[in-house]
Design an enzyme around this catalytic site. Structure first.
Site, PDB file in Angstrom:
ATOM      1  CG  ASN A 100      -2.060   1.007   1.051  1.00  0.00           C
ATOM      2  OD1 ASN A 100      -2.842   0.921   0.122  1.00  0.00           O
ATOM      3  ND2 ASN A 100      -2.100   1.986   1.922  1.00  0.00           N
ATOM      4  CE1 TYR A 150       3.314   5.565   8.360  1.00  0.00           C
ATOM      5  CE2 TYR A 150       4.666   6.060  10.282  1.00  0.00           C
ATOM      6  CZ  TYR A 150       3.887   6.484   9.222  1.00  0.00           C
ATOM      7  OH  TYR A 150       3.697   7.825   9.022  1.00  0.00           O
ATOM      8  N   GLY A 296       9.785  -0.312  21.510  1.00  0.00           N
ATOM      9  CA  GLY A 296      10.020   0.486  20.301  1.00  0.00           C
ATOM     10  C   GLY A 296       9.965   1.988  20.534  1.00  0.00           C
TER      11      GLY A 296
HETATM   12  C1  UD1 Z   1       4.029   7.229  16.714  1.00  0.00           C
HETATM   13  C2  UD1 Z   1       4.798   6.336  15.792  1.00  0.00           C
HETATM   14  C3  UD1 Z   1       5.364   7.154  14.652  1.00  0.00           C
HETATM   15  C4  UD1 Z   1       4.261   7.936  13.960  1.00  0.00           C
HETATM   16  C5  UD1 Z   1       3.554   8.796  15.003  1.00  0.00           C
HETATM   17  C6  UD1 Z   1       2.424   9.600  14.424  1.00  0.00           C
HETATM   18  C7  UD1 Z   1       5.682   4.554  17.243  1.00  0.00           C
HETATM   19  C8  UD1 Z   1       6.903   3.916  17.807  1.00  0.00           C
HETATM   20  N1  UD1 Z   1       5.857   5.663  16.479  1.00  0.00           N
HETATM   21  O1  UD1 Z   1       4.930   8.144  17.312  1.00  0.00           O
HETATM   22  O2  UD1 Z   1       5.982   6.299  13.731  1.00  0.00           O
HETATM   23  O3  UD1 Z   1       4.803   8.743  12.949  1.00  0.00           O
HETATM   24  O4  UD1 Z   1       3.043   7.954  16.019  1.00  0.00           O
HETATM   25  O5  UD1 Z   1       1.303   8.841  14.210  1.00  0.00           O
HETATM   26  O6  UD1 Z   1       4.590   4.091  17.475  1.00  0.00           O
HETATM   27  N2  UD1 Z   1       2.140   7.408  25.106  1.00  0.00           N
HETATM   28  C9  UD1 Z   1       1.683   7.002  26.351  1.00  0.00           C
HETATM   29  N3  UD1 Z   1       0.474   6.378  26.415  1.00  0.00           N
HETATM   30  C10 UD1 Z   1      -0.309   6.155  25.333  1.00  0.00           C
HETATM   31  C11 UD1 Z   1       0.160   6.572  24.059  1.00  0.00           C
HETATM   32  C12 UD1 Z   1       1.387   7.189  23.986  1.00  0.00           C
HETATM   33  O7  UD1 Z   1       2.350   7.193  27.361  1.00  0.00           O
HETATM   34  O8  UD1 Z   1      -1.389   5.558  25.466  1.00  0.00           O
HETATM   35  C13 UD1 Z   1       3.435   8.108  25.021  1.00  0.00           C
HETATM   36  C14 UD1 Z   1       4.466   7.393  24.173  1.00  0.00           C
HETATM   37  O9  UD1 Z   1       5.217   6.496  24.962  1.00  0.00           O
HETATM   38  C15 UD1 Z   1       5.285   8.577  23.643  1.00  0.00           C
HETATM   39  C16 UD1 Z   1       4.264   9.703  23.497  1.00  0.00           C
HETATM   40  O10 UD1 Z   1       3.186   9.344  24.357  1.00  0.00           O
HETATM   41  O11 UD1 Z   1       6.242   8.982  24.579  1.00  0.00           O
HETATM   42  C17 UD1 Z   1       3.734   9.858  22.097  1.00  0.00           C
HETATM   43  O12 UD1 Z   1       3.259   8.620  21.613  1.00  0.00           O
HETATM   44  P1  UD1 Z   1       2.437   8.479  20.252  1.00  0.00           P
HETATM   45  O13 UD1 Z   1       1.359   9.485  20.205  1.00  0.00           O
HETATM   46  O14 UD1 Z   1       2.046   7.054  20.087  1.00  0.00           O
HETATM   47  O15 UD1 Z   1       3.479   8.902  19.137  1.00  0.00           O
HETATM   48  P2  UD1 Z   1       4.972   8.358  18.857  1.00  0.00           P
HETATM   49  O16 UD1 Z   1       5.204   7.072  19.511  1.00  0.00           O
HETATM   50  O17 UD1 Z   1       5.911   9.461  19.100  1.00  0.00           O
END
Ligand code: UD1
Length: 340
Positions: A100, A150, A296
């Site tokens: 995709n 991704y 990750g």
């Molecule tokens: C993720 C993706 C990245 C993508 C981006 C935008 C991964 C490893 N990376 O980034 O490739 O471009 O989303 O869609 O998944 N967090 C919590 N609790 C939650 C969710 C998140 O503590 O329920 C924390 C995470 O550990 C991180 C931060 O919030 O520190 C941001 O997380 P998230 O919004 O998922 O984005 P990324 O992981 O930075």
């Protein structure tokens, strides 16, 4: 004036970019297969702007529909948003992700080539940097240490675009590496509508605040950051959409070149700072508990966004407060409409 062809035009970023381009006076031809968006978004775009886009329903992998679009419209530039973006799904379904996200770009480029349209803005991600040792991350930082299909699919696409430019430098290519997108248009008619339980922080916080989810799991408070939680560069989707208007203007002026830009605010906020700001701005309570790190995840990622400012004259204007308010208001509007 030639038209701009937007793939994935009803998606989260696509829809906001359509609004900004229409408001700036551009004419748009759009394509989407609604794999992760809704038809109604087309009406919402019209409601916000008073203007319509010429829409085709179809799949990016379908060369016939792409050719038809280029035959029926005078296209000047392309903005390619159409891609899968769930990190978790990409780990479980790598083949589908590569087909995709990568095959679609190859199909698009070959059709562009045969119609002699050589101007493209491509949506990439900060994930191409992996766990950068240099913070803030500049466009020159090493890429390649992606940790999921991704991110790798986007990296491959960047490589294809770079090779294409090397082979023919009459192409005009702009690669945007997005940091963490949040927020919604201030009409709250369009925004992010994640399927099922959100994986990303901001939509998750919003659902906890609205009582749709019981509690936010904060993934680790033992990172090497001031409060121990992960730090990211959150950027409002309307600011990000506006960067595409600036890039289209640059493509029109430059005629050729290959440019890569980070799109972020240049500021990093921790998970706890996000929670606190969200609570304060929206006057709500966000229950949370600390759980173990998510595999990750990295400690810190935020952009050096000066290149986009210097070369495109674009800068993120909206604040963290705007992001928290708009994400909440949009999620609340979905709840009021009964959208799960
Ligand atoms: C993720 C993706 C990245 C993508 C981006 C935008 C991964 C490893 N990376 O980034 O490739 O471009 O989303 O869609 O998944 N967090 C919590 N609790 C939650 C969710 C998140 O503590 O329920 C924390 C995470 O550990 C991180 C931060 O919030 O520190 C941001 O997380 P998230 O919004 O998922 O984005 P990324 O992981 O930075």
């Amino acid at each position: 004036m030639k038209k701009i062809f937007i793939t994935g035009c009803t998606g989260y970023i696509g829809s906001h970019t359509c609004v900004e381009l229409l408001n700036a006076g551009y004419e748009i031809v759009g394509l989407d297969n609604f794999s992760n968006s809704k038809k109604e978004v087309l009406d919402k775009i019209k409601e916000i702007t008073g203007k319509e886009i010429k829409f085709y329903e179809g799949n990016m992998l379908d060369k016939t529909i792409l050719s038809k679009i280029f035959e029926e419209n005078e296209i000047g530039s392309v903005i390619d948003f159409a891609a899968y973006k769930s990190v978790g799904d990409s780990v479980n379904m790598p083949v589908e992700y590569y087909i995709n996200n990568v095959s679609s770009v190859l199909t698009l480029l070959s059709v562009m080539k045969s119609h002699n349209v050589k101007s493209i803005i491509f949506s990439s991600t900060a994930a191409v940097y992996g766990d950068s040792t240099i913070i803030p991350v500049t466009e020159e930082c090493e890429t390649g240490k992606t940790i999921n299909p991704y991110g790798t699919s986007k990296l491959y696409c960047e490589g294809i675009l770079k090779d294409l430019y090397k082979s023919d430098n009459s192409w005009n290519i702009c690669i945007f590496r997005y940091f963490n997108l949040v927020g919604a248009h201030k009409s709250y008619l369009i925004g992010e509508e994640p399927n099922g339980t959100p994986a990303n922080l901001m939509p998750y916080i919003a659902k906890v605040a609205l009582g749709e989810l019981p509690c936010l799991n904060i993934f680790g408070d033992d990172y090497n950051t001031p409060d121990g939680t992960g730090i990211r560069d959150y950027i409002h989707v309307v600011d990000l959409a506006k960067a595409h208007v600036s890039a289209i203007k640059k493509l029109e002026l430059d005629k050729k070149g290959m440019h890569i830009y980070n799109l972020g605010t240049g500021k990093g906020y921790s998970v706890l700072e996000m929670v606190k700001t969200f609570e304060k701005v929206n006057n709500v309570k966000v229950n949370y508990k600390i759980v173990k790190r998510r595999p990750g995840d990295i400690a810190v990622s935020y952009a050096d966004a000066t290149k986009a400012q210097n070369e495109l004259g674009w800068k993120a204007e909206l604040t963290l407060e705007d992001m928290c308010r708009d994400s909440y208001m949009f999620t609340k509007s979905l709840k009021n409409k009964g959208v799960k």
